[in-house]
Scaffold this active site. Sequence first.
Site, PDB file in Angstrom:
ATOM      1  N   SER A 135       0.853  -1.188   0.000  1.00  0.00           N
ATOM      2  CA  SER A 135       0.000   0.000   0.000  1.00  0.00           C
ATOM      3  C   SER A 135       0.888   1.237   0.000  1.00  0.00           C
ATOM      4  CB  SER A 135      -0.893  -0.034   1.248  1.00  0.00           C
ATOM      5  OG  SER A 135      -1.636   1.150   1.359  1.00  0.00           O
ATOM      6  N   LYS A 161      -1.212  -1.083  -4.358  1.00  0.00           N
ATOM      7  CA  LYS A 161      -2.386  -0.268  -4.011  1.00  0.00           C
ATOM      8  C   LYS A 161      -1.902   1.145  -3.761  1.00  0.00           C
ATOM      9  CE  LYS A 161      -4.715  -0.052   0.502  1.00  0.00           C
ATOM     10  NZ  LYS A 161      -5.416  -0.868   1.520  1.00  0.00           N
ATOM     11  N   LYS A 163      -3.171   5.108  -2.406  1.00  0.00           N
ATOM     12  CA  LYS A 163      -4.209   5.878  -1.727  1.00  0.00           C
ATOM     13  C   LYS A 163      -4.669   7.001  -2.643  1.00  0.00           C
ATOM     14  CE  LYS A 163      -4.116   3.787   2.308  1.00  0.00           C
ATOM     15  NZ  LYS A 163      -5.288   3.104   2.884  1.00  0.00           N
ATOM     16  N   ASP A 188      -7.341   2.965  -2.911  1.00  0.00           N
ATOM     17  CA  ASP A 188      -8.051   2.969  -1.622  1.00  0.00           C
ATOM     18  C   ASP A 188      -8.381   4.412  -1.252  1.00  0.00           C
ATOM     19  OD1 ASP A 188      -9.083   2.531   0.893  1.00  0.00           O
ATOM     20  OD2 ASP A 188      -7.260   1.637   1.745  1.00  0.00           O
ATOM     21  N   GLU A 213     -11.188   0.462  -3.229  1.00  0.00           N
ATOM     22  CA  GLU A 213     -11.442   0.128  -1.828  1.00  0.00           C
ATOM     23  C   GLU A 213     -12.120   1.284  -1.099  1.00  0.00           C
ATOM     24  OE1 GLU A 213      -7.882  -1.263   0.095  1.00  0.00           O
ATOM     25  OE2 GLU A 213      -8.769  -1.271   2.088  1.00  0.00           O
ATOM     26  N   ASP A 238     -13.588  -2.186   3.253  1.00  0.00           N
ATOM     27  CA  ASP A 238     -12.636  -2.300   4.361  1.00  0.00           C
ATOM     28  C   ASP A 238     -13.382  -1.834   5.620  1.00  0.00           C
ATOM     29  OD1 ASP A 238     -10.643  -1.789   6.277  1.00  0.00           O
ATOM     30  OD2 ASP A 238      -9.311  -0.687   4.955  1.00  0.00           O
ATOM     31  N   LYS A 262      -9.364  -7.373   8.011  1.00  0.00           N
ATOM     32  CA  LYS A 262      -8.372  -7.018   9.028  1.00  0.00           C
ATOM     33  C   LYS A 262      -8.843  -7.662  10.319  1.00  0.00           C
ATOM     34  CE  LYS A 262      -7.076  -2.580   6.970  1.00  0.00           C
ATOM     35  NZ  LYS A 262      -7.324  -1.113   6.978  1.00  0.00           N
ATOM     36  N   GLY A 290      -3.897  -4.384   6.177  1.00  0.00           N
ATOM     37  CA  GLY A 290      -2.829  -4.090   7.131  1.00  0.00           C
ATOM     38  C   GLY A 290      -3.037  -2.732   7.749  1.00  0.00           C
TER      39      GLY A 290
HETATM   40  O1  OSB Z   1      -7.144   1.525   4.694  1.00  0.00           O
HETATM   41  O2  OSB Z   1      -5.921  -0.185   4.476  1.00  0.00           O
HETATM   42  C1  OSB Z   1      -6.114   0.943   4.968  1.00  0.00           C
HETATM   43  C2  OSB Z   1      -2.996   2.029   6.912  1.00  0.00           C
HETATM   44  C3  OSB Z   1      -3.587   2.678   7.983  1.00  0.00           C
HETATM   45  C4  OSB Z   1      -4.956   2.797   8.021  1.00  0.00           C
HETATM   46  C5  OSB Z   1      -5.751   2.253   7.017  1.00  0.00           C
HETATM   47  C6  OSB Z   1      -5.170   1.573   5.962  1.00  0.00           C
HETATM   48  C7  OSB Z   1      -3.765   1.498   5.895  1.00  0.00           C
HETATM   49  C8  OSB Z   1      -3.045   0.895   4.779  1.00  0.00           C
HETATM   50  C9  OSB Z   1      -1.652   0.397   5.064  1.00  0.00           C
HETATM   51  O3  OSB Z   1      -3.452   0.881   3.644  1.00  0.00           O
HETATM   52  C10 OSB Z   1      -1.478  -1.058   4.861  1.00  0.00           C
HETATM   53  C11 OSB Z   1      -0.171  -1.541   5.449  1.00  0.00           C
HETATM   54  O4  OSB Z   1       0.869  -1.381   4.801  1.00  0.00           O
HETATM   55  O5  OSB Z   1      -0.163  -2.074   6.568  1.00  0.00           O
HETATM   56 MG    MG Z   2      -8.319   0.409   3.366  1.00  0.00          MG
END
Ligand code: OSB
Ligand code: MG
Length: 370
Positions: A135, A161, A163, A188, A213, A238, A262, A290
């Site tokens: 991510s 992925k 953001k 995401d 996402e 999510d 998660k 994650g």
């Molecule tokens: O939305 O998946 C998410 C990190 C913090 C809060 C929300 C998210 C995330 C990530 C990071 O996308 C995923 C990772 O590398 O652990």
């Molecule tokens: Mg997410």
Amino acid sequence: MRLDQVEVRQIRLPLKAPFETSFARTTTKEFVLVSVSADGVTGHGECIADADPFYLPETNATVLHVLRDFLVPMTFALDIAHPRQVRPALARVRGHEMAKAALEMAVWELVARREGVPLYRLLGGRGGEVEAGVSVGLKADDAAVVAHVAAEVEAGYRRIKVKIKPGRDRGLVAAIRQSFPRVPLMVDANSAYTLATAERLRALDGFSLTMIEQPLAWDDLVDHATLQRHLRTPICLDESIVSPESARRALEIKACRVVNIKVGRVGGFTGAIGVHDVCRAQGVPVWCGGMLESGIGRLANVHLQTLPGFTLPGDTSASGRVYEEDLVDPPVVVSPEGTIGVPEGPGIGHEILWPRVERATTYREAWRRP
Ligand code: OSB
Ligand code: MG
């Protein structure tokens, strides 16, 4: 088995680089580590709550409160024959899935250690390896994101992925696709859009994204179903999936076609297995999300995603991407082929580096069974 002691620590770990989403820019990871002991064996669970309630409503402070005043006393009262008994025993407490999960995960890890088996065996998974995805956070400009994506593709990750948020979406995806026309790519939004602004997301339909996402509100299912009817790209939920029941409802109204699991968001491993089973029964793929976990939570995620419904690479990346020094030895590493080996040792399977945990601990509290 009765628990003799529960200990909580608040841990502070600096990130190597800030991680930016549509809702926050994080420079330090602050989390609660729960350790449970019975008959001289101890298991550990990493909580996914943050210091602030910007991803979901819980915070480290609410986690400590709910553990201390409700969940830990309820768990001391149990005679645990199998860790799957913990979830129903805590069901009277509404919500607070992250607090429940950290405690429940620690019990699973304790039982795996007691039995001398890797966590995946207890969860019903398999050994071998899992496919790693990554991510990538928002950066100052699109070119900086493209440069990061290039580095992760080079490192072997099987899926990227990125953001997004309104205004940092179509141009960003177009720029990535220009350099990487075929890499498995998803975005995401972390709930940054509404049905009114979601028209922007239809512009992403031409880029062969594997999924979008959580575009809409963190607590919504109905609007996501409406949006999915107007999008070709699959929606993945999510934030909105907090239990097997919410997964069932989401699939019933076609609010998504993929689910991010998660463990900490669905109240623990039993909830995660429940979401997995609901999705698998309907042929809906899941993957493991994650929260920038330390090696302790990261390894728990590795074990979970050996269950058969996890058919897509998740967000489990190498700890060295995120932290200078991990709390486990060896750290979580990703092979040049983009895979992570599933540990065979008892519990999470890597050693916890207690001197490092000690140095990162900012607060601790412990309770003994009355
Ligand atoms: O939305 O998946 C998410 C990190 C913090 C809060 C929300 C998210 C995330 C990530 C990071 O996308 C995923 C990772 O590398 O652990
Ligand atoms: Mg997410």
